[in-house]
Design a protein around this motif. Structure first.
Motif, mmCIF file in Angstrom:
data_model
loop_
_atom_site.group_PDB
_atom_site.id
_atom_site.type_symbol
_atom_site.label_atom_id
_atom_site.label_comp_id
_atom_site.label_asym_id
_atom_site.label_seq_id
_atom_site.Cartn_x
_atom_site.Cartn_y
_atom_site.Cartn_z
ATOM 1 N N THR A 148 0.872 -1.289 0.008
ATOM 2 C CA THR A 148 0.083 -0.005 -0.009
ATOM 3 C C THR A 148 0.968 1.315 -0.034
ATOM 4 O O THR A 148 0.226 2.566 -0.064
ATOM 5 N N LEU A 149 2.121 1.092 0.070
ATOM 6 C CA LEU A 149 3.215 2.226 -0.114
ATOM 7 C C LEU A 149 3.626 2.427 -1.529
ATOM 8 O O LEU A 149 4.002 1.502 -1.967
ATOM 9 N N SER A 150 3.882 3.692 -1.867
ATOM 10 C CA SER A 150 4.375 4.041 -3.173
ATOM 11 C C SER A 150 5.945 3.827 -3.191
ATOM 12 O O SER A 150 6.585 4.026 -1.940
ATOM 13 N N SER A 159 7.814 10.949 6.877
ATOM 14 C CA SER A 159 8.061 12.485 7.365
ATOM 15 C C SER A 159 6.991 13.505 6.935
ATOM 16 O O SER A 159 6.852 14.245 7.621
ATOM 17 N N ASP A 160 6.546 13.314 5.852
ATOM 18 C CA ASP A 160 5.340 14.158 5.306
ATOM 19 C C ASP A 160 3.999 13.898 5.966
ATOM 20 O O ASP A 160 3.578 14.720 6.051
ATOM 21 N N ALA A 161 3.789 12.796 6.310
ATOM 22 C CA ALA A 161 2.741 12.264 7.019
ATOM 23 C C ALA A 161 2.536 11.063 7.697
ATOM 24 O O ALA A 161 3.677 10.225 7.285
ATOM 25 N N SER A 162 1.509 10.729 8.282
ATOM 26 C CA SER A 162 1.636 9.198 8.820
ATOM 27 C C SER A 162 1.390 8.193 7.796
ATOM 28 O O SER A 162 0.652 8.458 7.152
ATOM 29 N N ARG A 163 2.033 7.247 7.632
ATOM 30 C CA ARG A 163 2.125 6.344 6.700
ATOM 31 C C ARG A 163 1.873 4.995 7.612
ATOM 32 O O ARG A 163 2.610 4.486 8.483
ATOM 33 N N GLN A 164 1.030 3.983 6.985
ATOM 34 C CA GLN A 164 0.578 2.714 7.693
ATOM 35 C C GLN A 164 1.235 1.653 6.714
ATOM 36 O O GLN A 164 0.977 1.833 5.442
ATOM 37 N N THR A 183 8.544 -1.266 11.458
ATOM 38 C CA THR A 183 8.785 -0.214 12.551
ATOM 39 C C THR A 183 9.893 0.445 12.575
ATOM 40 O O THR A 183 10.126 1.708 12.751
ATOM 41 N N LYS A 184 11.167 -0.236 12.104
ATOM 42 C CA LYS A 184 12.361 0.552 12.174
ATOM 43 C C LYS A 184 12.540 1.436 11.106
ATOM 44 O O LYS A 184 13.237 2.481 11.390
ATOM 45 N N LEU A 185 11.682 1.146 9.974
ATOM 46 C CA LEU A 185 11.550 2.043 9.061
ATOM 47 C C LEU A 185 10.910 3.631 9.194
ATOM 48 O O LEU A 185 10.923 4.296 8.614
ATOM 49 N N GLY A 186 10.166 3.335 10.242
ATOM 50 C CA GLY A 186 9.470 4.335 10.787
ATOM 51 C C GLY A 186 7.967 4.527 10.420
ATOM 52 O O GLY A 186 7.031 5.435 10.387
ATOM 53 N N PHE A 187 7.257 3.252 10.331
ATOM 54 C CA PHE A 187 6.069 3.173 9.645
ATOM 55 C C PHE A 187 5.238 2.554 10.872
ATOM 56 O O PHE A 187 5.729 1.957 11.613
ATOM 57 N N THR A 188 3.899 2.677 10.876
ATOM 58 C CA THR A 188 3.067 2.106 11.677
ATOM 59 C C THR A 188 2.418 0.822 11.086
ATOM 60 O O THR A 188 2.047 0.784 9.997
#
Length: 480
Positions: A148-150, A159-164, A183-188
């Motif tokens: 679901t991520l580009s 950094s631009d907005a919350s990404r799941q 999680t280590k990459l910074g995603f929820t």
């Protein structure tokens, strides 16, 4: 899985000994090695992000020596060599190219395979891509994730907005390994269950503004209705009854009446479901009963309704700003001035009209300013920086204040024109009168809800109190 089994899977890569834990991915002093099958945009962006987070990355490619530029610090190997090197493999290739993976079943046995693929349309294949991959390599642990991520979101992170990151799989340990990486990459991370949910995750990326469908249909419907309604009242009426051709007013004057009408109604529709929900809870005396499905869907699309309302309000502001430079307006001003000169008369200054117009413009500016504040606070990057109380204050209390100012702006526009029989062309009320119905109802119902006796009861209900609370032993009065 035993420690001996984990130790047996360690390989020597780049003359360094790397401890590989394909399922648990336990933390260690060495950098973990991850593998990516596919060197396209998605694979390169994912590899770059993994490198920035501290992972080591190796690519598997059909042409390891001519696969194009890769992120600095990575290397390309054949699929077989790359599969043996790492315990977690990202499959960043299209489903139609999965067949060769079956020949790598021995090397991929016991590994975690992260399927990030999507399809061009729904129901393109009888089964989900991840389920097909699991059938090709039954000895591997397939997890559907990151689809679901580009490529842009993967490279730049959240950094631009919350990404799941949504994931699903049949192995809890495999999902945990992927979740730790995400999680280590910074995603929820949101776990959607077993691999049977892969079809849902793959279809999720093919949806076209699912939460915007109802608001868009409503906006189009209201715009079409009021456009033709005002077209009949303003343009056709003048041609039929007075023989005047003022069709040129369709482009600006008519549009500048439709936009604020639709904007005000849609803003009121943002707050009407909350009012209805409050009265339902008062009627039921509890918050533990579900709202009707139609009300749930309505409440879930309030943000989209508000943003569309802001868009129509912005168009109204822009159209209003160009009024002084219109040819029709400049012609009317010139003609009026020349007529006064010929008749040697001047118009007296009317203080009442001055107060009305200044109040009309001032209230409109204040309403649009609050409107704009509501729109900005709904952006993820802004709302994430607000506490729940701050966000609720802006969206609720300032939201109703915005609705009040915009409604007052419309009332001042109408002033006492509703008393003139000439305003009811062909016995139809002016458009501004119709658009005030819903906002006025919402504001009146909200006033009832904020009455101390009603507000106190509603607050208790939303804190868990029930009218027939078993601990009380008897029915409570609704307005205690």
């Amino acid at each position: 899985m035993s420690a001996a089994r984990l130790s047996s899977m360690s390989k020597e890569v780049n003359s360094e000994s790397v401890l590989l834990c394909p399922l648990s991915m336990a933390a260690g002093p060495e950098q973990k090695l991850l593998c990516i099958f596919g060197t396209g945009d998605l694979g390169r962006s994912l590899g770059q992000r993994l490198l920035q987070t501290g992972y080591k990355v190796v690519y598997g490619s059909r042409r390891p020596h001519s696969c194009g530029p890769l992120p600095v610090g990575t290397r390309a190997l054949s699929h077989g060599e790359a599969a043996q090197a790492a315990g977690l493999v990202f499959i960043c290739i299209h489903r139609e190219n999965y067949d060769f993976l079956e020949t790598l079943a021995p090397q991929l046995k016991g590994k975690v395979l992260v399927d990030v693929s999507n399809n061009l349309r729904k129901n393109l294949y009888p089964e989900a891509n991840a389920q097909y991959l699991q059938r090709l390599i039954p000895g591997a642990h397939v997890v559907k994730a990151f689809n679901t991520l580009s490529a842009w979101a993967l490279q730049n992170g959240p950094s631009d907005a919350s990404r799941q990151v949504y994931l699903c799989g049949n192995s809890a340990e495999a999902k945990q390994a992927v979740a730790e990486t995400a999680t280590k990459l910074g995603f929820t991370v949101l776990d959607r269950g077993s691999l049977s949910a892969a079809r849902e995750l793959e279809d999720f990326t093919l949806q076209l503004f699912p939460e915007w469908r109802l608001p868009l249909r409503l906006a189009i419907g209201l715009t079409a209705f009021f456009f033709f309604y005002l077209l009949i009242r303003e343009i056709i009426y003048a041609y039929v009854e007075q023989g005047k051709d003022i069709s040129f007013r369709i482009m600006v004057s008519l549009a500048n009446k439709v936009f604020p009408i639709v904007s005000l109604i849609m803003l009121a529709l943002c707050y009407l479901p909350g009012v209805i929900a409050g009265f339902l809870q008062l009627y039921r005396g509890t918050k533990y009963r579900r709202f009707p499905d139609w009300l749930d869907r309505w409440m879930l699309c309030r943000k989209q309704l508000g943003l569309l309302a802001l868009a129509f309000a912005s168009l109204h502001v822009l159209y209003t700003l160009i009024i002084p430079i219109r040819y029709y307006v400049r012609y009317r001003l010139s003609a009026h001035t020349i007529l006064q000169i010929k008749e040697n008369r001047t118009s007296e200054f009317d203080t009442t009209i001055a107060w009305r117009t200044d109040s009309y413009y001032s209230v409109g500016i204040l309403g649009f300013g609050l409107y704009f504040l509501l729109g900005i606070s709904s952006l993820p990057s802004v709302s994430n920086a607000l506490s729940w109380r701050e966000f609720s204050f802006i969206q609720s209390k300032l939201g109703y204040l915005t609705l009040f100012f915009c409604s007052l702006h419309t009332y001042l526009y109408g002033w006492k024109m509703f008393l003139n029989s000439s305003s009811y062309k062909w016995y139809t009320p002016p458009g501004y009168m119709l658009c005030l119905v819903v906002p006025s109802v919402v504001l009146a119902l909200k006033v009832l809800l904020v009455l101390p006796c009603v507000d106190r009861t509603l607050t208790r209900i939303r804190q868990g109190w029930e009218r027939t609370d078993p601990e009380d032993g008897c029915k409570q009065s609704l307005l205690m």
